[in-house]
Design a protein around this motif. Sequence first.
Motif, mmCIF file in Angstrom:
data_model
loop_
_atom_site.group_PDB
_atom_site.id
_atom_site.type_symbol
_atom_site.label_atom_id
_atom_site.label_comp_id
_atom_site.label_asym_id
_atom_site.label_seq_id
_atom_site.Cartn_x
_atom_site.Cartn_y
_atom_site.Cartn_z
ATOM 1 N N LEU A 103 0.922 -1.258 0.046
ATOM 2 C CA LEU A 103 -0.031 0.071 0.033
ATOM 3 C C LEU A 103 0.908 1.300 0.072
ATOM 4 O O LEU A 103 0.506 2.248 -0.421
ATOM 5 C CB LEU A 103 -0.872 -0.052 1.227
ATOM 6 N N ALA A 104 1.906 1.116 0.624
ATOM 7 C CA ALA A 104 2.917 2.304 0.575
ATOM 8 C C ALA A 104 3.887 2.314 -0.460
ATOM 9 O O ALA A 104 4.184 3.210 -1.054
ATOM 10 C CB ALA A 104 3.863 2.223 1.999
ATOM 11 N N GLN A 105 4.225 1.132 -0.917
ATOM 12 C CA GLN A 105 5.195 1.109 -1.930
ATOM 13 C C GLN A 105 4.589 1.510 -3.670
ATOM 14 O O GLN A 105 5.337 1.862 -4.204
ATOM 15 C CB GLN A 105 5.780 -0.442 -1.937
ATOM 16 N N GLY A 106 3.399 1.001 -3.466
ATOM 17 C CA GLY A 106 2.571 1.060 -4.767
ATOM 18 C C GLY A 106 2.614 2.468 -5.525
ATOM 19 O O GLY A 106 3.069 2.472 -6.599
ATOM 20 N N PRO A 107 2.440 3.373 -4.692
ATOM 21 C CA PRO A 107 2.417 4.945 -5.260
ATOM 22 C C PRO A 107 3.841 5.579 -5.549
ATOM 23 O O PRO A 107 3.669 6.513 -6.100
ATOM 24 C CB PRO A 107 1.590 5.803 -4.340
ATOM 25 N N LEU A 108 4.816 4.834 -5.111
ATOM 26 C CA LEU A 108 6.221 5.603 -4.976
ATOM 27 C C LEU A 108 6.561 5.776 -6.371
ATOM 28 O O LEU A 108 6.932 7.207 -6.586
ATOM 29 C CB LEU A 108 7.185 4.661 -4.449
ATOM 30 N N ILE A 109 6.427 5.062 -7.467
ATOM 31 C CA ILE A 109 6.830 5.461 -8.947
ATOM 32 C C ILE A 109 6.102 6.576 -9.214
ATOM 33 O O ILE A 109 6.592 7.433 -9.991
ATOM 34 C CB ILE A 109 6.877 4.317 -9.737
ATOM 35 N N ALA A 110 4.723 6.274 -9.156
ATOM 36 C CA ALA A 110 3.776 7.245 -9.521
ATOM 37 C C ALA A 110 4.117 8.853 -8.922
ATOM 38 O O ALA A 110 4.048 9.833 -9.714
ATOM 39 C CB ALA A 110 2.097 7.070 -9.341
ATOM 40 N N LEU A 111 4.176 8.928 -7.676
ATOM 41 C CA LEU A 111 4.553 10.033 -6.947
ATOM 42 C C LEU A 111 6.101 10.642 -7.461
ATOM 43 O O LEU A 111 6.096 11.897 -7.698
ATOM 44 C CB LEU A 111 4.741 9.838 -5.483
ATOM 45 N N ALA A 112 6.849 9.757 -7.665
ATOM 46 C CA ALA A 112 8.383 9.968 -8.228
ATOM 47 C C ALA A 112 8.197 10.485 -9.634
ATOM 48 O O ALA A 112 8.848 11.758 -9.753
ATOM 49 C CB ALA A 112 9.204 8.726 -8.222
ATOM 50 N N GLN A 321 -1.821 16.543 -11.198
ATOM 51 C CA GLN A 321 -0.485 15.796 -12.035
ATOM 52 C C GLN A 321 -0.230 14.388 -11.278
ATOM 53 O O GLN A 321 0.001 13.523 -12.058
ATOM 54 C CB GLN A 321 0.483 16.814 -11.610
ATOM 55 N N ALA A 322 -0.346 14.236 -9.887
ATOM 56 C CA ALA A 322 -0.136 12.956 -9.342
ATOM 57 C C ALA A 322 -1.214 12.029 -9.480
ATOM 58 O O ALA A 322 -0.916 10.891 -9.805
ATOM 59 C CB ALA A 322 0.239 13.079 -7.991
ATOM 60 N N GLN A 323 -2.302 12.339 -9.484
ATOM 61 C CA GLN A 323 -3.647 11.520 -9.553
ATOM 62 C C GLN A 323 -3.478 10.766 -11.140
ATOM 63 O O GLN A 323 -3.747 9.652 -11.293
ATOM 64 C CB GLN A 323 -4.922 12.417 -9.599
ATOM 65 N N VAL A 324 -3.031 11.463 -12.165
ATOM 66 C CA VAL A 324 -3.156 10.959 -13.441
ATOM 67 C C VAL A 324 -2.180 9.958 -13.501
ATOM 68 O O VAL A 324 -2.267 8.953 -14.189
ATOM 69 C CB VAL A 324 -3.131 11.987 -14.537
ATOM 70 N N GLN A 325 -0.759 10.274 -13.003
ATOM 71 C CA GLN A 325 0.157 9.348 -13.183
ATOM 72 C C GLN A 325 -0.232 7.930 -12.206
ATOM 73 O O GLN A 325 -0.093 6.736 -12.257
ATOM 74 C CB GLN A 325 1.392 9.676 -12.308
ATOM 75 N N GLY A 326 -0.785 8.254 -10.847
ATOM 76 C CA GLY A 326 -1.550 7.100 -10.374
ATOM 77 C C GLY A 326 -2.618 6.126 -10.909
ATOM 78 O O GLY A 326 -2.657 4.956 -10.817
ATOM 79 N N TRP A 327 -3.460 6.859 -11.677
ATOM 80 C CA TRP A 327 -4.313 6.028 -12.678
ATOM 81 C C TRP A 327 -3.606 5.139 -13.481
ATOM 82 O O TRP A 327 -4.173 4.080 -13.716
ATOM 83 C CB TRP A 327 -5.342 7.038 -13.276
ATOM 84 N N LEU A 328 -2.641 5.869 -14.269
ATOM 85 C CA LEU A 328 -1.738 5.075 -15.271
ATOM 86 C C LEU A 328 -1.103 3.919 -14.646
ATOM 87 O O LEU A 328 -1.190 2.608 -15.001
ATOM 88 C CB LEU A 328 -0.630 5.961 -15.879
#
Length: 397
Positions: A103-112, A321-328
């Motif tokens: 749950l914590a690791q999943g968003p790391l690349i999208a946030l980066a 900006q972060a949301q669309v990367q998270g969706w992808l």
Amino acid sequence: MPAGLRFSLLYAALFFELGVNLPFFPVWLRSQHLDDGRIGIILAMPLLARVVANPLVTAVADRQERLSGTLLTCAAAVAIGTPLLGATTTFLPILLLVAAIGLAQGPLIALADAVTLRATRTAVPVDYGRVRLWGSIAFAMANIAGGMLLIWFEPDMIIWLLTASAWLTALTALTVARLPSTQQSERQAFRASGSVGRLIVLVVIGAACVQASHGLIYAFGTLHWQSAGIGTGTTGMLWALGVVSEIAVFAIAGRLVGNARAAMFLLLSGAAVAAGRWLCMAFDPNVELLAVLQLTHGFTFGATHVGSIVVLAQLAAPAMQAQVQGWLAGAWAGLMALLTALCGQVYAGWGERTYLFMAGVAATGMVLIGLAALSASRRSLALQAPQKMTEPLNRLE
């Protein structure tokens, strides 16, 4: 420390951890005397966690305008949770802990990606491609290092190597968080219309199809080549060719996506090459042709990745900006998990012909991306970047 170097270290740390996790974490699970069924459930958990966590965490980060802070918080949570795996030995505790870490690791690349793309709008822009390529280099180095260390050490070493890379990721996230943020007044004024929203959906689903179409070769490529009599050394060389081509594309991507039209063309090209690659793979090519096809990985993965995140960054409102990367990232992970599971059932009967199905998935992505490009042109939604984004992204500080 220059901004470009901070982002390069961040991607290197992120992907070094992945380079250890993907090939070697199953080895540690096996050392805990877990059967194949339970190992499969544990390995699927991070993908499922990513589907849930990526959209939620990135949405919160956007609403609170705390992209770097959220990146640091997630990295710290992974750094705290990973060493706890060393104290677990049974299925349920391992599953729950892997879920929490996921749950914590999943968003790391999208946030980066979101933080890095924000940095491209600064007065001294960071070249996304040239900092991202260090992730690919670190991934390959982790593959080599993990394999060599397993020769001399017990599988428990894997957890401590994962722990070291998680702490390194947290430290590099801290250096990035200390960079000055883009001020609200510097952001491009933009209101997302319904037309732009539909374009974003088309790009997200299209790019996810192309990336998820790699699921078959990731899961069964080595097994099929070995069954065809291709030796271990040659198999390693084939995978290395893919990594080299990926690094090459990332190295020049900044010059290829000086504006969003170019990024859309790069994305469409990646989808077209992917469809052709899987079509050729379906007819069991010889080693020489396999080498050529592996060299296209830079386009099928690298060009698709760079093109999709740049297009989405330039279509989306500043507050998304972060949301669309998270969706992808979430769509890509969920679809790849589904296709990998499906291919596991189909491959037993179809063998290499299963690549025809992957070619169809990639072609579907190409059609969706093409519709997005056509729709943007017809609706006069010029895929044009903010002024600071149109400058060549070719400087690594």
